[in-house]
Design an enzyme around this catalytic site. Structure first.
Site, PDB file in Angstrom:
ATOM      1  N   TYR A 103       0.817  -1.216   0.000  1.00 59.85           N
ATOM      2  CA  TYR A 103       0.000   0.000   0.000  1.00 59.85           C
ATOM      3  C   TYR A 103       0.851   1.267   0.000  1.00 59.85           C
ATOM      4  O   TYR A 103       0.390   2.336  -0.357  1.00 59.85           O
ATOM      5  CB  TYR A 103      -0.949   0.033   1.209  1.00 59.85           C
ATOM      6  CG  TYR A 103      -2.039  -1.023   1.173  1.00 59.85           C
ATOM      7  CD1 TYR A 103      -2.217  -1.827   0.062  1.00 59.85           C
ATOM      8  CD2 TYR A 103      -2.890  -1.197   2.245  1.00 59.85           C
ATOM      9  CE1 TYR A 103      -3.204  -2.792   0.026  1.00 59.85           C
ATOM     10  CE2 TYR A 103      -3.887  -2.166   2.222  1.00 59.85           C
ATOM     11  CZ  TYR A 103      -4.035  -2.962   1.103  1.00 59.85           C
ATOM     12  OH  TYR A 103      -5.017  -3.921   1.071  1.00 59.85           O
ATOM     13  N   LYS A 157       3.202 -15.589   1.350  1.00 60.53           N
ATOM     14  CA  LYS A 157       3.070 -16.267   0.054  1.00 60.53           C
ATOM     15  C   LYS A 157       4.491 -16.580  -0.398  1.00 60.53           C
ATOM     16  O   LYS A 157       4.954 -16.164  -1.465  1.00 60.53           O
ATOM     17  CB  LYS A 157       2.332 -15.315  -0.914  1.00 60.53           C
ATOM     18  CG  LYS A 157       1.914 -15.936  -2.213  1.00 60.53           C
ATOM     19  CD  LYS A 157       0.778 -16.932  -2.117  1.00 60.53           C
ATOM     20  CE  LYS A 157       0.525 -17.586  -3.446  1.00 60.53           C
ATOM     21  NZ  LYS A 157      -0.323 -18.774  -3.392  1.00 60.53           N
ATOM     22  N   ASP A 180      -3.356 -18.161   0.688  1.00 62.56           N
ATOM     23  CA  ASP A 180      -4.546 -18.762   0.057  1.00 62.56           C
ATOM     24  C   ASP A 180      -5.108 -19.867   0.943  1.00 62.56           C
ATOM     25  O   ASP A 180      -6.329 -19.974   1.134  1.00 62.56           O
ATOM     26  CB  ASP A 180      -4.245 -19.271  -1.363  1.00 62.56           C
ATOM     27  CG  ASP A 180      -2.867 -19.900  -1.497  1.00 62.56           C
ATOM     28  OD1 ASP A 180      -2.084 -19.846  -0.523  1.00 62.56           O
ATOM     29  OD2 ASP A 180      -2.569 -20.461  -2.567  1.00 62.56           O
ATOM     30  N   ASP A 182      -5.413  -7.179   5.535  1.00 56.09           N
ATOM     31  CA  ASP A 182      -6.619  -6.428   5.170  1.00 56.09           C
ATOM     32  C   ASP A 182      -7.719  -7.413   4.778  1.00 56.09           C
ATOM     33  O   ASP A 182      -8.871  -7.330   5.228  1.00 56.09           O
ATOM     34  CB  ASP A 182      -6.252  -5.513   3.984  1.00 56.09           C
ATOM     35  CG  ASP A 182      -7.308  -4.461   3.729  1.00 56.09           C
ATOM     36  OD1 ASP A 182      -8.310  -4.429   4.465  1.00 56.09           O
ATOM     37  OD2 ASP A 182      -7.135  -3.661   2.790  1.00 56.09           O
ATOM     38  N   ASP A 238     -11.103  -9.026   7.289  1.00 56.77           N
ATOM     39  CA  ASP A 238     -12.518  -8.893   6.935  1.00 56.77           C
ATOM     40  C   ASP A 238     -13.216 -10.252   6.903  1.00 56.77           C
ATOM     41  O   ASP A 238     -14.379 -10.364   7.281  1.00 56.77           O
ATOM     42  CB  ASP A 238     -12.683  -8.184   5.581  1.00 56.77           C
ATOM     43  CG  ASP A 238     -12.782  -6.676   5.774  1.00 56.77           C
ATOM     44  OD1 ASP A 238     -12.255  -6.179   6.795  1.00 56.77           O
ATOM     45  OD2 ASP A 238     -13.374  -5.985   4.925  1.00 56.77           O
TER      46      ASP A 238
END
Ligand code: NAD
Length: 353
Positions: free
Chosen positions: A142, A188, A220, A244, A248
């Site tokens: 980000y 990852k 994943d 992030d 959620d």
């Protein structure tokens, strides 16, 4: 104990209503546990735009840097929606987080028995869920430079410095030591060098925490496991982007946005504590907003910044007892609930503390 300077930033919409609940709770704790607060009020978001023409003023940033801890309500609303992104109320929160160096975002996902039916997962999978996501908040893709968007292509940069990974890993290990002593670091590393590096640094840091069990999971798989068997997790440690998304998913496991607290911490555990929800303009001013996310955020402040685990646990148990007795605001009510206003629910919870 010294007086604690606590900055209250109510903001907009339902922000002031949930802040009122937090203040009543603090008054109760002050009288029952011999802790003294110096409550300071400041402006942020739309309220600050109306008063000073800016989503956050230097005065508020100063107050925040001086305070021991910060409680934040919510910002935003239709009145300011037409402003350009850089002038919107939400920009005030982003500026506040970056000026205070709040690099660690802590989001617990706790399921109270009374919300079992509100979750989209089967009760057996989520009953007694109590996990914590520790997300890096000020680095990664980000913020990484260079970044560019052209008509033919676009790119961003996912970059982490060693010190950034070390400090967020320490927050995760420290948090786990106050919980069930397990950290699962998500990355990852089968594809990304930055994730390989993340994993190596986390392993290095873990050597300082021999009693914490460390595991690693590809992001994943972590997304899948959160839905398949979320109770395997105690603390999940993740980078900004992965956290992030995962936070959620974990939030929705627990049913309602009105129940979710959060904390953002700096390197000395100074924190900004806020409900995950926004300013809920559709219900603002009606006295019906669910105060539990804010009340649990106050509970997190006692745990992570003020080192008062006992008070934090008492707040959590008071919420649990209130819900078990069938009291609820509209958003979490079922056909058997005793529906309360914000003030009524706050009072019942406080009476249990
Ligand atoms: P929201 O979280 O404000 O509301 C989403 C839905 O959930 C609404 O129907 C609302 O009534 C309900 N809801 C939220 N909190 C509740 C509570 N405590 N009790 C009962 N019901 C609750 O999200 P939104 O509608 O997308 O955004 C509204 C405004 O809030 C926007 O301006 C947005 O930018 C802002 N926002 C601010 C923050 C923040 O201050 N941290 C976070 C998210 C959104």
């Amino acid at each position: 104990m010294k007086e604690i300077d606590l900055l209250l930033l109510s903001g907009d919409g339902v922000g002031p209503e949930v802040m009122e609940s937090a203040i009543s709770l603090l008054e109760k704790i002050q009288s029952s546990f011999k802790i003294n607060f110096n409550l300071i009020e400041g402006l942020i978001g739309g309220a600050s735009i109306d008063a000073h023409g800016l989503p956050v003023s230097d005065e508020t940033l100063n107050q925040a840097s001086q305070a021991d801890s910060i409680l934040f309500g919510a910002v935003g609303g239709p009145k300011w929606d037409s402003l350009p992104p850089n002038e919107k109320p939400e920009k005030g929160l982003l500026e506040l987080r970056s000026s205070l160096g709040l690099f660690a975002n802590l989001r617990p996902a706790i399921l109270f028995d009374s919300s079992l039916e509100a979750s989209s997962l089967k009760p057996g999978i989520i009953k007694d869920l109590d996990m914590l996501i520790v997300r890096e908040l000020t680095g990664g893709i980000y913020f990484g430079e260079p970044r560019e968007k052209k008509s033919s292509s676009a790119f961003n940069t996912m970059i982490y410095e060693r010190h950034e990974v070390e400090r967020i890993a320490r927050v995760a290990f420290d948090s786990a030591s106050l919980r069930n002593k397990k950290v699962c670091s998500v990355d990852k590393s089968n594809v990304l060098e930055v994730s390989e590096f993340w994993r190596e640094v986390v392993i290095d840091v873990s050597k300082d925490y021999p009693d914490i069990e460390l595991s690693h999971m590809l992001v994943d798989n972590a997304a899948m496991q959160l839905v398949k068997n979320p109770k395997q997790f105690d603390v999940i440690l993740s980078s900004n982007l992965f956290g992030d998304i995962l936070s959620d998913i974990s939030a929705m496991l627990t049913g309602s946005i009105g129940m979710l607290p959060s904390a953002s911490l700096d390197n000395r555990n100074k924190g900004l504590y806020e409900p995950v929800h926004g300013s809920a303009p559709d219900i603002a001013g009606q006295g019906t907003v669910n105060p539990i996310a804010m009340i649990l955020s106050v509970g997190m402040m006692f745990r992570y910044s003020l080192n008062q685990l006992e008070i934090s646990e008492k707040i959590k148990s008071a919420v649990s007892k209130t819900l078990d007795d069938g009291y609820a605001t509209k958003d979490i009510a079922d056909k058997n609930s005793k529906i309360c206003s914000t003030k009524e629910l706050t009072k019942i919870i406080i009476d249990h503390v």
